[in-house]
Design a protein around this motif. Structure first.
Motif, PDB file in Angstrom:
ATOM      1  N   GLU A   7      24.274 -11.619  47.843  1.00 15.46           N
ATOM      2  CA  GLU A   7      24.798 -10.344  48.366  1.00 15.46           C
ATOM      3  C   GLU A   7      26.217 -10.463  48.893  1.00 15.46           C
ATOM      4  OE1 GLU A   7      21.199  -7.656  49.812  1.00 15.46           O
ATOM      5  OE2 GLU A   7      21.321  -9.519  50.992  1.00 15.46           O
ATOM      6  N   LYS A   8      26.652 -11.683  49.225  1.00 17.13           N
ATOM      7  CA  LYS A   8      28.027 -11.889  49.675  1.00 17.13           C
ATOM      8  C   LYS A   8      28.368 -13.363  49.549  1.00 17.13           C
ATOM      9  CE  LYS A   8      26.721 -12.320  54.575  1.00 17.13           C
ATOM     10  NZ  LYS A   8      26.952 -11.810  55.931  1.00 17.13           N
ATOM     11  N   LYS A  15      18.372 -13.558  47.040  1.00 17.81           N
ATOM     12  CA  LYS A  15      17.413 -12.479  47.309  1.00 17.81           C
ATOM     13  C   LYS A  15      16.868 -11.941  45.991  1.00 17.81           C
ATOM     14  CE  LYS A  15      17.176  -7.844  49.352  1.00 17.81           C
ATOM     15  NZ  LYS A  15      17.975  -6.777  50.020  1.00 17.81           N
ATOM     16  N   PRO A  59      26.854  -7.097  44.869  1.00 13.35           N
ATOM     17  CA  PRO A  59      25.934  -8.239  44.712  1.00 13.35           C
ATOM     18  C   PRO A  59      26.070  -8.836  43.315  1.00 13.35           C
ATOM     19  CG  PRO A  59      24.728  -6.183  44.507  1.00 13.35           C
ATOM     20  CD  PRO A  59      26.131  -5.812  44.907  1.00 13.35           C
TER      21      PRO A  59
END
Length: 332
Positions: A7-8, A15, A59
């Motif tokens: 996500e970063k 995830k 993402p």
């Protein structure tokens, strides 16, 4: 489709998420992924360490190589059809093999070796192409030459040793006592225990080095290469020569020049050429690798398999540096 995303930038756990199935371009195939390989470049991308070379938007679905089955072909695809079992390495701007599907240009894939399972085939593309482009394209290894490949029990090392032996070279490598039998079985001629010995005090007059570690190992490699020899690294820093060839622009190329000042000095002092390798996908080269595999000149070396849901554990194991061979995610 299900996918493992980052996500970063940073050491943030992967995830499991629902993502759209990729759009298939006219030169693309849509592949259902059966297995994907974990590579050090995956956590380097996650941590933002390759942003100077390739920028990604979050993402981001991680993963660079895979094996699978074609489910759809673009309108201009000529060499593949629905149902073909394939393997490949995605282009740097279109990664995303930690997922159920990927759209990939037909130029980046090849038919899966007939004697390999999907899990075995997924272990090959990145390390195979990296080794081939280093040893064949850049170093142009010939029979009888002395080649040093540090970290012989690693993912790239296990493939590179076999490829160098298939090219009839004399191969030296480093490993721990735990990896001795493995690298010996792959054909290594001289094995140095890096925990108790210093390779730069033992090896002399080598033709070429294929560096997979960088740092101090790369710097010491200049001591063992004869005048006029070459070093290729996938773990060192890009230099100004690479920046110009890669089209990085004046600013980045100058930054590369500054960052590799010490390496450039070692080049001149030892009359040894240094090349940074940023591997390119190639279905044509994968076809050559397939021939080597089907003739059993090269065999896959797999350390562990993980189910798709345990991608984070697989990444952590890869980062530990303990793997002997490749780490695979089973997706289907």
């Amino acid at each position: 489709m299900k996918a493992m995303i980052s996500e970063k930038y940073g050491k943030v756990p992967l995830k499991l998420a629902d993502m759209p199935v990729p759009t298939v371009g006219e030169n693309d195939v849509l592949a259902e992924i059966h297995a994907a390989s974990i590579n050090p470049v995956d956590f380097k991308i996650r941590d933002g360490k390759v942003r100077m070379l390739t920028k990604y938007h979050m993402p981001l679905i991680l993963g660079n190589d895979f094996s699978g089955v074609i489910k759809h072909v673009g309108s201009r695809v000529k060499r593949f059809k629905v149902g073909d079992e394939i393997y490949g390495r995605a282009a740097k701007g279109r990664i995303g093999t930690f997922a159920e599907y990927i759209a990939i240009d037909e130029s980046a894939i090849a038919l899966k070796p007939q004697n390999l399972s999907f899990v075995e085939a997924a272990s090959i593309p990145l390390v195979g192409l990296t080794s081939y482009q280093a040893l064949h394209d850049i170093l142009q290894v010939t029979a009888g030459q002395k080649v040093f490949i540090p970290a012989g029990a690693g993912g790239v090392g296990t493939f590179a040793i076999q490829l160098a032996k298939a090219m009839n070279a004399y191969v030296a490598t480093t490993t721990s006592e735990a990896g001795y039998k493995l690298v010996k079985s792959l054909g290594a001629d001289q094995i140095i225990d890096y925990k108790t010995e210093q390779f730069d005090e033992i090896l002399h007059n080598y033709d070429v080095v294929f560096d997979t570690i960088g740092g101090e190992t790369l710097e010491k490699a200049f001591k063992i290469v004869k005048s006029g020899g070459q070093i290729v690294s996938i773990a060192g820093l890009p230099n100004a020569r690479f920046g110009k060839e890669y089209g990085s622009g004046f600013l980045k190329t100058n930054l590369f020049r500054i960052a590799t000042h010490k390496i450039t000095k070692l080049e001149k002092q030892n009359n040894v050429k240094y090349t940074f390798l940023f591997m390119k996908p190639s279905g044509e080269q994968l076809k050559i690798i397939t021939e080597l595999i089907e003739s059993e000149k090269i065999i896959p070396v797999i350390d562990r398999e993980y189910p798709f849901e345990e991608a984070q554990k697989a990444m952590e194991y890869s980062e530990s540096g303990r793997a002997k061979g490749k780490i695979i995610l089973r997706i289907k």
